[in-house]
Write a protein that holds these residues in place. Structure first.
Motif, PDB file in Angstrom:
ATOM      1  N   LYS A  17       0.819  -1.210   0.000  1.00 15.33           N
ATOM      2  CA  LYS A  17       0.000   0.000   0.000  1.00 15.33           C
ATOM      3  C   LYS A  17       0.855   1.264   0.000  1.00 15.33           C
ATOM      4  CE  LYS A  17      -4.039  -0.007   1.858  1.00 15.33           C
ATOM      5  NZ  LYS A  17      -5.237  -0.024   2.730  1.00 15.33           N
ATOM      6  N   TYR A  18       2.093   1.118   0.454  1.00 12.15           N
ATOM      7  CA  TYR A  18       3.034   2.240   0.486  1.00 12.15           C
ATOM      8  C   TYR A  18       4.380   1.771  -0.060  1.00 12.15           C
ATOM      9  CZ  TYR A  18      -0.334   4.642   3.471  1.00 12.15           C
ATOM     10  OH  TYR A  18      -1.467   5.246   3.955  1.00 12.15           O
ATOM     11  N   ARG A 160      -6.862   3.458  -0.816  1.00 10.88           N
ATOM     12  CA  ARG A 160      -6.558   4.598   0.041  1.00 10.88           C
ATOM     13  C   ARG A 160      -6.473   5.851  -0.804  1.00 10.88           C
ATOM     14  NH1 ARG A 160      -1.294   6.543  -0.087  1.00 10.88           N
ATOM     15  NH2 ARG A 160       0.332   5.187  -0.949  1.00 10.88           N
ATOM     16  N   GLU A 163      -1.699  10.622  -0.641  1.00  9.09           N
ATOM     17  CA  GLU A 163      -1.159  11.497   0.387  1.00  9.09           C
ATOM     18  C   GLU A 163      -0.112  12.419  -0.228  1.00  9.09           C
ATOM     19  OE1 GLU A 163       0.191   9.011   3.580  1.00  9.09           O
ATOM     20  OE2 GLU A 163      -1.694   7.889   3.656  1.00  9.09           O
ATOM     21  N   SER A 165       3.007  12.635   0.214  1.00 13.14           N
ATOM     22  CA  SER A 165       4.236  11.921  -0.163  1.00 13.14           C
ATOM     23  C   SER A 165       4.107  11.204  -1.503  1.00 13.14           C
ATOM     24  CB  SER A 165       4.617  10.914   0.925  1.00 13.14           C
ATOM     25  OG  SER A 165       3.591   9.949   1.097  1.00 13.14           O
ATOM     26  N   ASP A 166       2.869  10.857  -1.896  1.00 11.89           N
ATOM     27  CA  ASP A 166       2.668  10.148  -3.166  1.00 11.89           C
ATOM     28  C   ASP A 166       3.007  11.020  -4.369  1.00 11.89           C
ATOM     29  OD1 ASP A 166       1.672   7.551  -2.266  1.00 11.89           O
ATOM     30  OD2 ASP A 166      -0.075   8.663  -1.544  1.00 11.89           O
ATOM     31  N   ARG A 169       6.688  10.082  -4.573  1.00  9.27           N
ATOM     32  CA  ARG A 169       7.041   8.673  -4.646  1.00  9.27           C
ATOM     33  C   ARG A 169       6.353   7.917  -5.784  1.00  9.27           C
ATOM     34  NH1 ARG A 169       9.984   6.250  -0.678  1.00  9.27           N
ATOM     35  NH2 ARG A 169      10.179   4.710  -2.345  1.00  9.27           N
ATOM     36  N   TYR A 170       5.188   8.413  -6.246  1.00  5.74           N
ATOM     37  CA  TYR A 170       4.546   7.772  -7.397  1.00  5.74           C
ATOM     38  C   TYR A 170       5.027   8.468  -8.680  1.00  5.74           C
ATOM     39  CZ  TYR A 170       0.926   5.138  -9.875  1.00  5.74           C
ATOM     40  OH  TYR A 170       0.257   4.263 -10.710  1.00  5.74           O
ATOM     41  N   TYR A 340       3.713  -0.445  -5.861  1.00  2.00           N
ATOM     42  CA  TYR A 340       4.642   0.005  -4.840  1.00  2.00           C
ATOM     43  C   TYR A 340       5.458  -1.158  -4.261  1.00  2.00           C
ATOM     44  CZ  TYR A 340       3.418   4.980  -4.152  1.00  2.00           C
ATOM     45  OH  TYR A 340       3.276   6.335  -4.296  1.00  2.00           O
TER      46      TYR A 340
END
Length: 347
Positions: A17-18, A160, A163, A165-166, A169-170, A340
Motif C-alpha cells: 500500500k506504500y 486509500r 497522500e 508523499s505520493d 514517490r509515485y 509500490y
C-alpha cells in the motif's frame, strides 16, 4: 494460451500500500534464464549485474494529477473523473473514466470547483465506461486548474486516498515529460544515488518516452489472450537512443529494459535487421507468449496482478513455467506485490 493460465492467489497482506522507505531498498529477485537460478538481493545491488558499456533503458514519462473529484449538477452526487488522454486541445475534449459510471449520462454537467466544469458529450466507447468531457475555459487555464485540483492517480486496488508523499514517490526520479496516468513502476526503485553509481561504472542510461494509460492495467476480459486489444499509448524514441542501443546490440552488450512500458516501446519499432528505429506516434503493441524479443536481453519489472497483460509480457520474456515458479517463490519469501512492491531482474 488462456487468461486463466495467468491466475495465482495473491495474499492481501503482500499488497504494497506504500513504497519502501528508500527507493533502492526494495527487494530484488534476480532470475537467470539460462539455468533458472534465482537470487534474493536488494535493489541497490543492481549495479553488480552490469558492466561498462551495458545499456539500461528508462521510460522518462511523468505522471500528471489525473484524478478529479466533482459533483453532478442538480443532484450534487459525488463523481470521480479519471483523465486518460486529451483528444483535442482546441475544443478541450478528453477521454475519461467516470466513477460511478451508471450515474452519468450524455449532457450531464459536472462541477469540480475553482470555476472548472465539464460536460459529458459522448459515452459510445468499446468499454462503455470511458466518457468524453468538454471543459470550459482556455486550454492553458484548464491545464493549470487540473494541476491545482487534481489528485495523484494511485491504483484503485490500494484502497486509500493519495497522500502528500505520493506526489513524489509515485514518480520516477528521472521523470521529465508529463503525460501518464500511471507510473512506470519498475523505475520507482531507482534512486539518484544508484543512477550515479551506474553512470560512474560506465553504464549507458538511455531514455525513451511512453505515456501510460490505463490499458496496461485493466483486466483481460477474454479467455483467448490473442483476442485481447490493447489501448494505444503515445511513444517517442529518439535517434540518439537508437544509435546507442544499436551499437550495444552490435557489440553484444547487456541491454536492459526497465519496465514493461520500456519493453513495449522498443518492441514497437524494430527494423527488418532487428535494430531499433526512431519512433514518434502511438503503439498498441500487446506482447504475450510465445514471442521473440529483438532488442533487450534483460528486463526489470515488478510483481504484477494476476491475469494482467504485464504478467503476460513477463511470461513471454522469461518463459511461462519459470514465471509462475518465480511468483510462488515471491509469495513464499514475502515479496511485496504490485505498483509500490518489490522488483525482479531477469537476465
Amino acid at each position: 494460451m488462456r487468461t486463466s493460465d495467468f491466475d495465482y492467489k495473491s495474499p492481501v497482506e503482500l499488497l504494497a500500500k506504500y513504497p519502501s522507505q528508500e527507493r533502492d531498498e526494495s527487494k530484488l529477485m534476480v532470475i537467470h534464464r539460462h539455468n533458472e537460478k534465482i537470487e534474493h538481493k536488494s535493489f541497490k545491488d543492481l549495479h553488480r549485474y552490469f558492466e561498462e558499456g551495458d545499456i539500461i533503458i528508462l521510460n522518462n514519462t511523468k505522471v500528471f494529477p489525473a484524478r478529479l473529484l466533482g459533483n453532478k449538477e442538480k443532484t450534487d452526487a459525488n463523481i470521480e473523473v479519471f483523465l486518460l488522454r486529451e483528444l483535442d486541445s482546441q475544443d478541450r475534449t478528453w477521454d475519461v473514466l467516470v466513477d460511478p459510471a451508471r450515474k452519468v449520462r450524455v449532457g450531464n454537467k459536472l462541477n469540480f470547483g475553482y470555476g472548472l466544469t465539464g460536460e459529458v458529450i459522448d459515452n459510445t466507447t468499446s468499454r462503455g465506461r470511458i466518457l468524453q468531457l468538454h471543459f470550459h475555459g482556455t486550454h492553458e487555464n484548464l491545464l493549470k486548474k487540473i494541476k491545482k485540483i487534481g489528485k495523484t492517480p494511485l491504483p484503485k486496488y490500494l484502497h486509500r486516498d493519495p497522500e502528500e508523499s505520493d506526489k513524489k514517490r509515485y514518480q520516477t526520479v528521472y521523470a521529465k515529460h508529463e503525460g501518464s496516468v500511471a507510473a512506470p513502476t519498475a523505475g520507482l526503485h531507482f534512486s539518484k544515488h544508484l543512477l550515479k553509481i551506474l553512470e560512474i561504472k560506465g553504464i549507458n542510461l538511455v531514455e525513451i518516452t511512453l505515456h501510460l494509460g490505463l490499458g496496461s492495467f485493466l483486466s483481460v476480459e477474454v479467455e483467448d489472450i490473442s483476442k485481447h486489444k490493447m489501448d494505444s499509448e503515445k511513444c517517442l524514441i529518439s535517434e540518439k537512443t537508437c544509435s546507442i542501443i544499436n551499437n550495444g546490440i552490435k557489440n553484444k552488450r547487456r541491454i536492459c529494459a526497465v519496465g514493461t512500458s520500456s519493453m513495449r516501446a522498443i518492441e514497437s519499432s524494430v527494423s527488418s535487421k532487428k535494430n531499433l528505429n526512431p519512433f514518434s506516434g502511438w503503439t498498441n503493441k500487446f506482447i504475450y507468449p510465445p514471442y521473440h524479443f529483438s532488442i533487450a536481453n534483460s528486463m526489470i519489472t515488478n510483481f504484477h496482478m494476476p491475469k494482467s497483460t504485464l504478467m503476460m509480457m513477463t511470461a513471454a520474456f522469461i518463459g511461462f513455467d519459470l514465471t509462475m515458479k518465480a511468483y510462488q517463490i515471491a509469495i513464499k519469501e514475502k515479496y511485496r506485490l504490485y505498483s509500490y512492491g518489490d522488483a525482479m531482474l531477469i537476465l
